[in-house]
Design an enzyme around this catalytic site. Structure first.
Site, PDB file in Angstrom:
ATOM      1  N   HIS A 167       4.052  -1.106  -0.934  1.00 55.91           N
ATOM      2  CA  HIS A 167       4.973   0.039  -0.980  1.00 55.91           C
ATOM      3  C   HIS A 167       5.213   0.672   0.383  1.00 55.91           C
ATOM      4  O   HIS A 167       6.087   1.520   0.529  1.00 55.91           O
ATOM      5  CB  HIS A 167       4.423   1.100  -1.950  1.00 55.91           C
ATOM      6  CG  HIS A 167       4.493   0.663  -3.376  1.00 55.91           C
ATOM      7  ND1 HIS A 167       5.471   1.103  -4.246  1.00 55.91           N
ATOM      8  CD2 HIS A 167       3.748  -0.212  -4.082  1.00 55.91           C
ATOM      9  CE1 HIS A 167       5.298   0.536  -5.426  1.00 55.91           C
ATOM     10  NE2 HIS A 167       4.256  -0.278  -5.358  1.00 55.91           N
ATOM     11  N   ASP A 370       8.858   4.968   6.969  1.00 56.18           N
ATOM     12  CA  ASP A 370       8.704   5.057   5.513  1.00 56.18           C
ATOM     13  C   ASP A 370       9.028   3.689   4.917  1.00 56.18           C
ATOM     14  O   ASP A 370       9.990   3.040   5.353  1.00 56.18           O
ATOM     15  CB  ASP A 370       9.718   6.086   4.970  1.00 56.18           C
ATOM     16  CG  ASP A 370       9.136   6.938   3.850  1.00 56.18           C
ATOM     17  OD1 ASP A 370       8.292   6.436   3.103  1.00 56.18           O
ATOM     18  OD2 ASP A 370       9.558   8.106   3.725  1.00 56.18           O
TER      19      ASP A 370
HETATM   20  C1  GDG Z   1       5.347   5.412  -1.127  1.00 55.20           C
HETATM   21  C2  GDG Z   1       5.995   4.978   0.188  1.00 55.20           C
HETATM   22  C3  GDG Z   1       8.057   4.355  -1.089  1.00 55.20           C
HETATM   23  C4  GDG Z   1       7.784  14.958  -3.985  1.00 55.20           C
HETATM   24  N1  GDG Z   1       7.634  16.290  -4.008  1.00 55.20           N
HETATM   25  C5  GDG Z   1       7.772  16.677  -5.300  1.00 55.20           C
HETATM   26  C6  GDG Z   1       8.019  15.537  -6.078  1.00 55.20           C
HETATM   27  N2  GDG Z   1       8.024  14.496  -5.234  1.00 55.20           N
HETATM   28  C7  GDG Z   1       8.290  13.105  -5.629  1.00 55.20           C
HETATM   29  C8  GDG Z   1       9.685  12.691  -5.227  1.00 55.20           C
HETATM   30  C9  GDG Z   1       9.536  11.180  -5.123  1.00 55.20           C
HETATM   31  C10 GDG Z   1       8.083  11.024  -4.668  1.00 55.20           C
HETATM   32  O1  GDG Z   1       7.410  12.244  -4.930  1.00 55.20           O
HETATM   33  C11 GDG Z   1       7.984  10.734  -3.180  1.00 55.20           C
HETATM   34  O2  GDG Z   1       8.376   9.413  -3.000  1.00 55.20           O
HETATM   35  P1  GDG Z   1       8.645   8.744  -1.584  1.00 55.20           P
HETATM   36  O3  GDG Z   1       9.255   7.421  -1.822  1.00 55.20           O
HETATM   37  O4  GDG Z   1       9.473   9.653  -0.782  1.00 55.20           O
HETATM   38  O5  GDG Z   1       7.279   8.659  -0.792  1.00 55.20           O
HETATM   39  P2  GDG Z   1       5.717   8.207  -0.884  1.00 55.20           P
HETATM   40  O6  GDG Z   1       4.943   9.126  -1.756  1.00 55.20           O
HETATM   41  O7  GDG Z   1       5.279   8.179   0.523  1.00 55.20           O
HETATM   42  O8  GDG Z   1       5.677   6.749  -1.542  1.00 55.20           O
HETATM   43  C12 GDG Z   1       7.504   5.149   0.108  1.00 55.20           C
HETATM   44  C13 GDG Z   1       7.295   4.671  -2.354  1.00 55.20           C
HETATM   45  O9  GDG Z   1       5.874   4.541  -2.174  1.00 55.20           O
HETATM   46  C14 GDG Z   1       7.714   3.761  -3.509  1.00 55.20           C
HETATM   47  O10 GDG Z   1       7.519   2.431  -3.184  1.00 55.20           O
HETATM   48  O11 GDG Z   1       9.413   4.711  -1.282  1.00 55.20           O
HETATM   49  O12 GDG Z   1       8.107   4.677   1.287  1.00 55.20           O
HETATM   50  O13 GDG Z   1       5.461   5.722   1.284  1.00 55.20           O
HETATM   51  O14 GDG Z   1       9.666  10.592  -6.393  1.00 55.20           O
HETATM   52  O15 GDG Z   1      10.584  13.127  -6.207  1.00 55.20           O
HETATM   53  N3  GDG Z   1       8.220  15.584  -7.405  1.00 55.20           N
HETATM   54  C15 GDG Z   1       8.159  16.826  -7.999  1.00 55.20           C
HETATM   55  N4  GDG Z   1       7.915  17.965  -7.297  1.00 55.20           N
HETATM   56  C16 GDG Z   1       7.707  17.926  -5.955  1.00 55.20           C
HETATM   57  O16 GDG Z   1       7.471  18.978  -5.341  1.00 55.20           O
HETATM   58  N5  GDG Z   1       8.377  16.915  -9.324  1.00 55.20           N
END
Ligand code: GDG
Length: 483
Positions: A167, A370
């Protein structure tokens, strides 16, 4: 009947000790968001750490199982010792691989006990898988915590087909080869049947790292899936950009209530992590307010920063620096009616998140690095009125897919980013609509179902629909025997 066994470091829910009580919390992060949507109500057996150290009582196991059942999963909680948490989770995984793979080499601490713990926990998971699996089960392993798991599956004589998805980004050889245990890691990984990455760049980096130890390797291939040879076995290596459940966000967004819109809103949604470019973001926003004073009192940055489960000093100091900068900006520019940075220091409820996605004028993803970043995709799927603009770091995997539909920024370029903020706020409605519509169409087509099924078909010749939904009568007694 073949079952799907999913392995990730952390379960979609985890336990948190508050005083003498334990509460069950939704686990943060994109892996959980994506996998919950991918596996929804299918009979997946999900093995992972439950977030606490020491043994897990029967009562707590039951609570975790009940939570899982609501989403249609069988959750198998794994307990880690305090030492394993420190050396495997916070140590090797999040103190070496995470920073190095995100180009934060200076944060990597190559402590020898970390590698020992990494091996030990991979072995522990292999033993657990042996206990719960039948030979025909298919094993889908997620992320950087489990590079060497198949080595132990082999040692235990498990012949199950197994696939792996990373990921996070994969670094180029110059960075990767800094790791003292690099060859063991690569050889471990090559014991999967399929290895998946988000982007061609990540796969190319990986292929460049294995040219000396594997055969038929062409790092420049433009085929989505290539087959290489390692120790007389064939290994598939593919590119599968992860996505979201477009329909779900789209339909949910149509019914949400708007947030307070006294000013235009620029939205940021990130986990508290140095990879997300939060400090650079505040500096660029401060520069924007200086360069374009006409926007003072007219726009605010709503920045949600969800807490992190990793316990590392870098996150504590990031929080301090971030909060210091927020105060400085609000102190310098704010008035009694206008707060330039609205900082939300906790996880916001889903409904509120989608409301912000739908009604924000701009969504700003500023990652230094990312793997993919789901926030931009969630924003587009929820932006049903097609008014918004996505400001997207060129160093997020999502940029390789969404570059034509968003404004790309270099987060290191504070001045250039400020200009892009201005451009995003002044973009003509027609152009905004056109970009947003195309982006939504792209994400709708390549949604989480596309990702899941493309991956599972390549790995096992199966679709998610081929796995039966969970029956109501889970044999609890069987599960609870699980150590
Ligand atoms: C890893 C990789 C890759 C965030 N704040 C709140 C909230 N979130 C949710 C978002 C989104 C998720 O968290 C964050 O996802 P990301 O993809 O931005 O990042 P990582 O956690 O670093 O994930 C990344 C991912 O895996 C999937 O393969 O895309 O590159 O690093 O869903 O919505 N959700 C809520 N409240 C918040 O305050 N409800």
């Amino acid at each position: 009947m073949e079952r799907l066994i999913v392995v990730s470091a952390i379960l979609p829910v985890h336990l948190q000790k508050e005083g003498r009580e334990y509460t069950v919390k939704v686990s943060p992060g994109g892996l959980v968001t994506a996998l919950k949507q991918a596996l929804h109500h299918r009979k997946a057996i999900w093995v992972g750490w439950a977030g606490i150290t020491g043994s897990i009582s029967r009562k707590l196991k039951e609570r975790i199982l009940e939570e899982g059942k609501k989403e249609g999963f069988l959750l198998y909680p794994v307990s880690l010792t305090e030492e394993e948490r420190e050396n495997f989770f916070d140590g090797f995984s999040n103190g070496i691989i995470w920073p190095l793979f995100h180009t934060f080499q200076a944060y990597a601490r190559f402590e020898p006990p970390y590698w020992k713990a990494y091996r030990q926990v991979n072995k522990k998971f292999a033993h657990l898988i042996k206990k719960i699996s039948s030979p025909e089960d298919l094993i889908w392993v997620h992320d950087y915590h489990f590079f060497i798991l198949p080595e132990y599956l082999d040692k235990l004589g498990l012949k199950n087909r197994r696939a792996f998805f990373l990921h996070i980004p994969f670094p180029n050889p110059e960075l990767f080869f800094k790791i003292p245990w690099r060859i063991d890691m690569l050889k471990g990984l090559l014991k999967y049947d399929l290895i998946g990455f988000h982007t061609y760049i990540d796969r190319k980096n990986f292929l460049q790292c294995i040219t000396e130890i594997a055969e038929d390797v062409d790092p420049d291939s433009t085929e989505p899936v290539v087959t290489i040879r390692f120790e007389n076995r064939q290994v598939k290596v593919g590119v599968f950009p992860i996505s979201i459940d477009f329909e779900y966000y789209d339909s949910f967004a149509r019914d949400v209530r708007p947030p307070d819109k006294k000013t235009k809103i620029i939205l940021g949604v990130d986990r508290l992590d140095y990879t997300k470019g939060l400090i650079h973001k505040l500096k660029a926003f401060r520069y924007f307010l200086e360069k374009y004073p006409q926007y003072r009192c007219k726009v605010r940055l709503v920045q949600a920063v969800a807490p992190n489960i990793k316990k590392l000093p870098e996150y504590d100091s990031l929080k301090v620096e971030f909060e210091h900068l927020v105060s400085e900006i609000n102190g310098k520019f704010g008035t009694d009616r206008w707060t330039p940075v609205q900082y939300i220091a906790s996880r916001i409820p889903f409904e509120k998140l989608v409301s912000y996605y739908r009604y924000s004028d701009v969504c700003w993803v500023n990652s230094i690095k990312d793997g993919m970043n789901l926030v931009g995709k969630e924003y587009a799927a929820s932006n049903v009125d097609e008014n918004g603009v996505l400001l997207l770091s060129e160093f997020a995997g999502a940029a390789t897919e969404l570059n034509n539909f968003s404004l790309l920024i270099n987060p290191y370029d504070i001045e250039g980013t400020a200009v892009s903020i201005y451009r995003s706020l002044t973009m003509p409605a027609k152009e905004r609509k056109s970009k947003m519509r195309q982006m939504r169409n792209h994400i709708k087509r390549f949604d989480i179902r596309w990702w899941t099924n493309t991956f599972l078909e390549t790995a096992f010749g199966k679709k998610i629909e081929d796995f039966p939904p969970l029956e109501d009568d889970i044999p609890l007694h069987e599960i609870l025997q699980f150590p």
